[in-house]
Design a protein around this motif. Structure first.
Motif, short mmCIF file in Angstrom:
data_model
loop_
_atom_site.label_atom_id
_atom_site.label_comp_id
_atom_site.label_asym_id
_atom_site.label_seq_id
_atom_site.Cartn_x
_atom_site.Cartn_y
_atom_site.Cartn_z
N VAL A 1 16.55 6.54 -32.16
CA VAL A 1 15.75 5.46 -32.73
C VAL A 1 16.63 4.32 -33.23
CG1 VAL A 1 13.91 7.02 -33.47
CG2 VAL A 1 15.70 6.39 -35.06
N CYS A 2 15.96 3.21 -33.46
CA CYS A 2 16.55 2.07 -34.17
C CYS A 2 15.65 1.80 -35.37
CB CYS A 2 16.62 0.84 -33.27
SG CYS A 2 17.76 1.03 -31.89
N THR A 3 16.23 1.22 -36.40
CA THR A 3 15.51 0.94 -37.64
C THR A 3 15.67 -0.54 -37.97
OG1 THR A 3 16.05 3.15 -38.47
CG2 THR A 3 15.34 1.53 -40.09
N VAL A 4 14.61 -1.14 -38.46
CA VAL A 4 14.68 -2.48 -39.01
C VAL A 4 13.85 -2.46 -40.29
CG1 VAL A 4 12.74 -3.44 -37.69
CG2 VAL A 4 14.54 -4.96 -38.46
N CYS A 5 14.32 -3.17 -41.31
CA CYS A 5 13.61 -3.13 -42.59
C CYS A 5 13.78 -4.45 -43.34
CB CYS A 5 14.11 -1.97 -43.44
SG CYS A 5 15.88 -1.96 -43.73
N THR A 6 12.87 -4.64 -44.29
CA THR A 6 12.92 -5.82 -45.15
C THR A 6 12.22 -5.52 -46.46
OG1 THR A 6 12.61 -8.22 -45.22
CG2 THR A 6 10.78 -6.94 -44.36
N THR A 7 12.33 -6.46 -47.38
CA THR A 7 11.66 -6.38 -48.67
C THR A 7 10.80 -7.62 -48.85
OG1 THR A 7 13.49 -5.12 -49.62
CG2 THR A 7 12.04 -6.25 -51.17
N PHE A 8 9.55 -7.40 -49.26
CA PHE A 8 8.63 -8.49 -49.59
C PHE A 8 8.74 -8.77 -51.08
CE2 PHE A 8 6.96 -7.01 -45.63
CZ PHE A 8 6.36 -8.11 -45.04
N GLU A 9 8.68 -10.05 -51.44
CA GLU A 9 8.79 -10.46 -52.84
C GLU A 9 7.72 -11.50 -53.14
OE1 GLU A 9 12.75 -11.98 -52.36
OE2 GLU A 9 13.66 -10.13 -53.07
N GLY A 10 7.46 -11.69 -54.41
CA GLY A 10 6.46 -12.66 -54.84
C GLY A 10 5.20 -11.95 -55.25
N GLY A 11 4.04 -12.45 -54.79
CA GLY A 11 2.77 -11.84 -55.13
C GLY A 11 2.56 -10.47 -54.52
N TYR A 12 3.29 -10.18 -53.47
CA TYR A 12 3.22 -8.88 -52.81
C TYR A 12 4.62 -8.31 -52.77
CZ TYR A 12 2.94 -5.65 -48.81
OH TYR A 12 3.02 -4.56 -47.98
N GLU A 13 4.82 -7.21 -53.47
CA GLU A 13 6.14 -6.57 -53.52
C GLU A 13 6.06 -5.23 -52.81
OE1 GLU A 13 7.64 -6.25 -57.49
OE2 GLU A 13 7.36 -8.39 -57.87
N ALA A 14 6.90 -5.07 -51.79
CA ALA A 14 6.94 -3.82 -51.04
C ALA A 14 8.16 -3.84 -50.13
CB ALA A 14 5.68 -3.64 -50.20
N ASP A 15 8.55 -2.65 -49.71
CA ASP A 15 9.57 -2.52 -48.66
C ASP A 15 8.84 -2.11 -47.40
OD1 ASP A 15 11.83 -3.08 -50.26
OD2 ASP A 15 11.85 -1.02 -50.99
N LEU A 16 9.27 -2.65 -46.27
CA LEU A 16 8.66 -2.31 -44.99
C LEU A 16 9.78 -1.91 -44.05
CD1 LEU A 16 5.77 -2.26 -43.86
CD2 LEU A 16 6.23 -4.51 -42.88
N THR A 17 9.63 -0.73 -43.44
CA THR A 17 10.64 -0.19 -42.52
C THR A 17 9.95 0.17 -41.22
OG1 THR A 17 11.90 0.73 -44.37
CG2 THR A 17 12.36 1.64 -42.20
N LEU A 18 10.58 -0.18 -40.11
CA LEU A 18 10.06 0.18 -38.79
C LEU A 18 11.10 1.02 -38.06
CD1 LEU A 18 7.97 -0.09 -36.48
CD2 LEU A 18 9.16 -2.20 -35.82
N TYR A 19 10.69 2.24 -37.69
CA TYR A 19 11.49 3.07 -36.80
C TYR A 19 10.88 2.95 -35.41
CZ TYR A 19 12.89 5.66 -41.04
OH TYR A 19 13.35 6.03 -42.28
N MET A 20 11.72 2.83 -34.40
CA MET A 20 11.19 2.75 -33.05
C MET A 20 12.12 3.48 -32.09
SD MET A 20 9.93 -0.61 -30.94
CE MET A 20 8.56 -0.89 -32.05
N ASP A 21 11.51 4.31 -31.23
CA ASP A 21 12.31 4.96 -30.18
C ASP A 21 13.03 3.88 -29.39
OD1 ASP A 21 11.34 7.45 -30.92
OD2 ASP A 21 10.10 7.72 -29.13
N THR A 22 14.29 4.14 -29.09
CA THR A 22 15.10 3.16 -28.35
C THR A 22 14.47 2.86 -26.99
OG1 THR A 22 17.07 3.91 -29.52
CG2 THR A 22 17.42 2.63 -27.52
N ALA A 23 13.86 3.85 -26.35
CA ALA A 23 13.22 3.63 -25.05
C ALA A 23 12.07 2.62 -25.17
CB ALA A 23 12.71 4.96 -24.48
N LEU A 24 11.26 2.74 -26.21
CA LEU A 24 10.16 1.80 -26.42
C LEU A 24 10.70 0.41 -26.76
CD1 LEU A 24 7.18 1.06 -26.70
CD2 LEU A 24 7.22 2.03 -29.01
#
Length: 155
Positions: free
Chosen positions: A40-63
């Motif tokens: 897999v590969c991973t990409v992630c970020t953090t939301f700030e301001g009125g909406y605070e959360a971390d978002l992470t996406l795992y995706m099979d390398t083939a996809l």
């Protein structure tokens, strides 16, 4: 605290994930409980301001490779192409999430530049609540979108 329920936020995340994947690569991910493969590969970020959360996406390398090939209209893509594509793809997803949160509840927020990792990179912030949206492609490749609220968030 934001004026949306967790289910409303997850619905926004799900719709954006499916819509952007379809538009960018004509791949239709289906929601299904399943974990990504070991490659897999991973990409992630953090939301700030009125909406605070971390978002992470795992995706099979083939996809991810299929998505990059389709979006770039190239038969062969390099590892750098895949990384660049995944960051841009996630950037588009996050931008649409910000727009839909604003449309739904007038929540103004922003997100940090997405970070890419080859392999599985677990989200930071243990102890906070998280939800996982799992997807599978028509060729059985998998992806997971992990939404994690800060520990102080109660809604």
């Amino acid at each position: 605290m934001i004026p949306l329920t967790q289910n409303e936020i997850l619905d926004i995340l799900d719709r954006v994930m499916q819509d952007i994947t379809n538009r960018m690569a004509r791949i239709y991910p289906c929601k299904q409980d399943s974990a990504p493969s070991g490659d897999v590969c991973t990409v992630c970020t953090t939301f700030e301001g009125g909406y605070e959360a971390d978002l992470t996406l795992y995706m099979d390398t083939a996809l991810l490779t299929k998505l990059a090939q389709s979006a770039m209209q190239e038969e062969t893509v390099s590892l750098q192409d895949i990384e660049d594509f995944m960051k841009e793809y996630f950037n588009v997803i996050c931008g649409h999430i910000v727009a839909r949160l604003f449309q739904a509840a007038h929540i103004s927020s922003r997100f940090r530049i997405p970070r890419f990792y080859s392999g599985l990179h677990p989200p930071d912030g243990e102890g906070s609540r998280c939800c996982v949206l799992s997807y599978v492609s028509g060729s059985n490749e998998r992806a997971q979108l992990i939404h994690q609220l800060p520990a102080h968030e109660t809604k």
